[in-house]
Scaffold this active site. Structure first.
Site, mmCIF file in Angstrom:
data_model
loop_
_atom_site.group_PDB
_atom_site.id
_atom_site.type_symbol
_atom_site.label_atom_id
_atom_site.label_comp_id
_atom_site.label_asym_id
_atom_site.label_seq_id
_atom_site.Cartn_x
_atom_site.Cartn_y
_atom_site.Cartn_z
ATOM 1 N N LYS A 114 -6.161 3.473 3.766
ATOM 2 C CA LYS A 114 -6.108 2.209 4.493
ATOM 3 C C LYS A 114 -7.506 1.778 4.948
ATOM 4 C CE LYS A 114 -2.938 0.184 5.112
ATOM 5 N NZ LYS A 114 -2.270 -0.815 4.243
ATOM 6 N N VAL A 135 5.626 0.808 12.606
ATOM 7 C CA VAL A 135 6.560 -0.319 12.618
ATOM 8 C C VAL A 135 7.996 0.196 12.696
ATOM 9 C CG1 VAL A 135 7.308 -2.396 11.416
ATOM 10 C CG2 VAL A 135 4.911 -1.667 11.272
ATOM 11 N N SER A 148 0.871 -1.178 0.000
ATOM 12 C CA SER A 148 0.000 0.000 0.000
ATOM 13 C C SER A 148 0.906 1.225 0.000
ATOM 14 C CB SER A 148 -0.908 0.012 1.231
ATOM 15 O OG SER A 148 -1.882 1.023 1.116
#
Length: 562
Positions: free
Chosen positions: A157, A183, A77
């Site tokens: 998203k 992350v 994405s």
């Protein structure tokens, strides 16, 4: 993530059937050889890694990559750190149409399960969520709010994940979703992803101001493991939030400044307001300390062939976990007060005599000396066991070892207090050490413990789930474990010097006050000196075969020379 997940798959010595397929998106990436060179150099890549040139908006390019795959991990994405000039073409179309194309190909080609990487950005911002209710997988980002405020990444998203669920419902495709936070962790590709770029800018002295900006962080290795677990666990359904900690951006900056004092990290002016206490921890799903318990989802692990990954340069953005105090309620704390604690992980199996010897005659010194106050001890009772194709576990020392492994896993789960579960494990392993392990149930009475919760954990099958989680953790160790006991201090294996673990703990301790047990006088009495001889171990079966093969090769070579 696109590099870490195949690394976890290829590195697992007990998953020889896995073939990792990666579709490298966009010709610009494929044409730049250095973008995929690190993948081709991974161990096992030569025989088990295949690269495809694909475009999310080109359905035909996806078909070639998906064809023959049993499962698909849809990670791709687009994420743009700077200003988005064309939201529809830069973010929305690739995310939404790309997801539909991947799922259509998966359905048409008979894929068993698709794991979609969504984001915590599909959960928040959600300003109208009840203020007294903790946000979880039931919460969705407010689409109108994102459109009004130009929050294009959370919008992409959210709409992409909703499209995935709509497709799954209409077409009957098995879809599971992981919603990670920001992350962080070691970077494998030669270029930085968006979330690590945020860290780089902070190190470079970024002084931007963020109003009520909260971050949900997670280690990249844990996100990779979470993807594998929800794929392998046939009972896993729905959304799975993957966030280890929630912290204010100001606290994040302060932690970075503490870790890297050599950089000119700004200490003030980063935040306008700071309404939540520091270091709030609402959830733990495979944190950096690798605890296997999770209040959100129970995960299993087994082995299946043929996986496909769709890879883009980044799948996470700094705005992924931007939480404002107005839309994130108070949460429960769960962090250790002592930042200097040393992580001590023991990977073991219950009937290996050297494991029981280590627990009974060495590990207990942590408690006798008081050094346990400086240690975060994590016990992983799985060892050299193996998982069959039907997710059954075979233990190196037979069914009784499988029983005791599971019993001790249940003890850790139902008695999270370290003193309580270690006392029970110490009692059981003492009986193993004395060759009386058939009497293990007497430990309940000896310690005044109620056997009911452990028994229910075992008989309900939850103990087996815990063991499968431990299997996943053990099989993704880097470097891979070669034998047990396998002792790891702050991420570094001690190999056959494990009996000397106390000196390693003392060397690794970063707290302000050195524990008394680490003084030279104390070490003389509680620490084993380093020896020339190797500490005894129980080798993995495949490691033993490799060792025997090397011996035969050496003998043959010697005979040839003679």
């Amino acid at each position: 993530m696109g590099s870490r997940l195949p690394l976890a798959q290829l590195a697992s010595p007990d998953s020889p059937l896995w073939e990792t397929r990666i579709g490298a998106l966009l010709s610009a990436i494929v044409n730049d050889e250095k973008e995929t060179k690190h993948l081709e150099s991974l161990e096992g890549a030569e025989s088990r890694l295949r690269l495809f040139q694909i475009d999310l908006l080109d359905y035909d390019s996806l078909v070639a990559a998906v064809n023959g795959a049993t499962g698909v991990f849809h990670l791709a994405s687009p994420c743009i750190v700077d200003e988005v000039k064309d939201p529809e073409n830069e973010l929305l179309a690739p995310a939404i149409k790309g997801t539909n194309n991947v799922l259509t190909a998966a359905k048409e080609l008979g894929v068993r399960r698709v794991v979609v990487t969504s984001s915590i950005s599909a959960i928040t911002p959600s300003p109208y969520w009840p203020a007294d209710k903790v946000k979880n997988e039931d919460c969705w980002t407010d689409v109108d709010y994102c459109k009004q405020n130009g929050l294009w990444y959370p919008l992409s998203k959210t709409l992409a994940e909703k499209a995935a669920w709509e497709f799954a419902k209409e077409k009957g495709l098995d879809v599971v979703v992981v919603n990670p936070g920001t992350v962080m962790g070691p970077v494998l590709p030669p270029t930085l992803n968006a979330s690590m770029l945020m860290l780089l800018r902070l190190l470079q002295g970024c002084t931007e101001t963020y109003e009520n900006f909260f971050m949900g962080s997670i280690h990249v290795k844990d996100v990779a493991l979470a993807h594998i677990l929800v794929y392998e666990n046939t009972s896993a359904t729905g959304r799975h939030m993957c966030v280890e900690a929630i912290s204010h951006y100001g606290d994040f900056a302060a932690m970075v400044a503490e870790l890297y004092p050599e950089y000119n990290i700004p200490s003030g002016g980063l935040v306008v307001s700071h309404l939540l206490p520091k270091y709030r921890f609402p959830i733990s799903m495979g944190s950096s300390r690798r605890r296997v318990s999770s209040p959100v989802v129970s995960l299993l692990f087994s082995h299946h062939p043929l996986l496909l990954l769709l890879l883009l340069i980044t799948a996470t953005c700094p705005t992924v976990a931007a939480l404002s105090s107005s839309n994130f309620p108070s949460v429960s704390a769960g962090a250790s007060e002592d930042k200097g604690k040393v992580a001590l992980d023991l990977y073991y199996e219950t009937l290996c005599p050297y494991c029981s010897n280590f627990i009974v005659n060495y590990l207990d010194k942590l408690f006798d000396s008081g050094l346990i106050s400086a240690v975060d001890l994590n016990l992983i009772p799985y060892g050299n066991a193996k998982i069959g194709s039907n997710a059954t576990i075979t233990c190196q020392h037979g069914p009784v070892e499988c029983l005791l492994n599971t019993i001790e896993a249940c003890a850790i789960s139902v008695w999270p207090d370290l003193i309580k579960h270690f006392s029970f494990i110490y009692c059981v392993e003492t009986l193993v050490y004395e060759h009386k392990y058939a009497e293990w149930e007497t430990c309940y009475d000896k310690l005044g413990l109620d056997a009911t919760p452990v028994t229910e954990c075992y008989t309900s099958g939850y103990g087996e789930e815990l063991e499968l989680q431990y299997a996943a953790e053990t099989n993704t160790l880097q470097p891979p474990h070669e034998y047990v006991p396998w002792v790891v201090v702050d991420g570094q294996p001690l190999y056959d010097d494990y009996e000397n673990f106390i000196s390693y703990i003392c060397e690794a301790y970063k707290g302000t006050t050195l524990p008394n047990a680490c003084s030279a006088l104390s070490l003389n009495t509680i620490q084993k000196k380093k020896r020339n001889t190797r500490a005894p171990v129980c080798y993995r079966e495949d490691a033993t075969k490799l060792f025997s093969s090397r011996i035969r090769s050496a003998i043959t070579s010697w005979l040839d020379r003679s």
